[in-house]
Design a protein around this motif. Structure first.
Motif, mmCIF file in Angstrom:
data_model
loop_
_atom_site.group_PDB
_atom_site.id
_atom_site.type_symbol
_atom_site.label_atom_id
_atom_site.label_comp_id
_atom_site.label_asym_id
_atom_site.label_seq_id
_atom_site.Cartn_x
_atom_site.Cartn_y
_atom_site.Cartn_z
ATOM 1 N N SER A 65 -9.320 9.349 -2.004
ATOM 2 C CA SER A 65 -8.788 10.304 -1.041
ATOM 3 C C SER A 65 -9.916 11.372 -0.946
ATOM 4 C CB SER A 65 -7.475 10.932 -1.676
ATOM 5 O OG SER A 65 -7.280 12.213 -0.982
ATOM 6 N N ARG A 115 2.285 1.650 -3.494
ATOM 7 C CA ARG A 115 1.308 1.864 -4.557
ATOM 8 C C ARG A 115 0.694 3.396 -4.392
ATOM 9 N NH1 ARG A 115 -3.812 -2.492 -4.905
ATOM 10 N NH2 ARG A 115 -1.852 -3.568 -5.629
ATOM 11 N N ARG A 116 0.674 3.800 -2.965
ATOM 12 C CA ARG A 116 0.101 5.274 -2.693
ATOM 13 C C ARG A 116 1.365 6.192 -2.659
ATOM 14 N NH1 ARG A 116 -4.129 3.881 -5.516
ATOM 15 N NH2 ARG A 116 -5.152 2.096 -4.670
ATOM 16 N N GLN A 166 0.876 -1.229 0.058
ATOM 17 C CA GLN A 166 -0.076 -0.038 0.085
ATOM 18 C C GLN A 166 0.941 1.334 -0.143
ATOM 19 O OE1 GLN A 166 -1.993 -1.376 3.503
ATOM 20 N NE2 GLN A 166 -3.969 -1.897 2.419
ATOM 21 N N ASP A 174 -10.056 1.453 -2.321
ATOM 22 C CA ASP A 174 -8.475 1.624 -2.254
ATOM 23 C C ASP A 174 -8.036 2.887 -3.191
ATOM 24 O OD1 ASP A 174 -9.247 -0.820 -1.088
ATOM 25 O OD2 ASP A 174 -7.182 -2.122 -1.840
ATOM 26 N N GLY A 175 -7.454 3.754 -2.719
ATOM 27 C CA GLY A 175 -6.915 4.724 -3.253
ATOM 28 C C GLY A 175 -7.906 5.999 -3.167
#
Ligand SMILES: [Zn+2]
Ligand SMILES: [Zn+2]
Ligand SMILES: [Zn+2]
Length: 262
Positions: free
Chosen positions: A259, A65-66, A62, A256-257
């Motif tokens: 924001s 990825r971020r 994670q 996921d992801g």
């Protein structure tokens, strides 16, 4: 200090993650990126500093990825594997942050569980070759201050154990994060008034002994009436698109992801 207050979802899946290993169902085969759900975790930004909520087995992936490059504090909701087993990778942030010790807040039972899982974290540094996270464990059972925010542990029932959600109040705005819940006691509901954002567990439509169903999650969302509710710790029972028609306008599935600025 600037007033940024945002949450980035690092993972929104239940303990198995989605897709499940070896599962060929429609959700697990989905090509919609919102249907790939790593284990539950979130990164909250408070005026340029970051508060990590849980560090499960996907934590390293994670962060890559971020592009997470800084963690100023950690909160662990409970010591189940899916919220904790990536915690060792905090050591990389110690290194990047000049060997700064990172505070980790959790309830006393969770800290005891962490010490059982990672006994070497509290060993003296002279052990040869020992490269361990540098952590200041802080047991919390009442509201506390960190990173300029007021943080309130939210005790909830999660099957046979009590775990903590967390309320964060920062510069007049507020969110609550509760990834693993079967029941919210009345005394905890009292601590959750006036939220801008509620992040709440929703496992699946069918009953489960340790998690909220869709129906029960929506009852809590309606009762607490935050401005927005995002559902997390999701199973492979619905794709993101299949879930949408079941939800009122102020409730959405997290992914996921995602924001979101408060
Ligand atoms: Zn969990
Ligand atoms: Zn599946
Ligand atoms: Zn759990």
């Amino acid at each position: 200090m600037n007033g940024d207050f945002s949450i980035l979802f690092l993972g929104t899946g239940t303990s198995t993650g989605v897709p499940l290993i070896g599962c060929g169902c429609e959700v697990c085969r989905s090509h919609d990126p919102r249907d790939e759900r790593l284990r539950s975790s979130a990164l909250v930004t408070l005026g340029g500093r970051t508060f990590l909520l849980d560090a499960g087995p996907d934590f390293r992936a994670q962060c890559l990825r971020r592009r997470v490059s800084r963690i100023d504090a950690v909160f662990i909701t409970h010591a189940h594997a899916d919220h904790l087993f990536g915690f060792d990778d905090i050591r990389r942030f110690n290194t990047m942050q000049g060997n700064a010790v990172i505070p980790c807040y959790a309830g006393p039972d969770t800290i005891a569980g962490m010490h059982r899982v990672f006994p070497y974290i509290t060993q003296r540094r002279n052990a040869l070759g020992l490269y361990r996270p540098l952590i200041d464990f802080i047991s919390v059972t009442a509201p506390f201050e960190a990173l300029g925010a007021r943080l309130t542990p939210l005790p909830v029932i999660h099957g046979s154990i009590e775990t903590n959600g967390l309320r964060i109040d920062f510069q007049g705005r507020s969110l609550a994060y509760l990834p693993d819940v079967h029941e919210i006691p009345a005394s905890t509901l009292d601590l959750m008034r006036g939220l801008d954002l509620l992040v709440l567990n929703m496992l699946r439509p069918r009953p489960h002994p340790t998690h909220l169903t869709l129906g029960r999650a929506l009852v809590y969302a309606a009762r607490l009436a935050p401005r927005r509710t995002l559902l997390t710790h999701l199973s492979h029972d619905y794709t993101h698109a299949q879930l949408l028609p079941h939800l009122p306008p102020t409730v959405l599935p997290a992914y996921d992801g995602l924001s979101l600025t408060l």
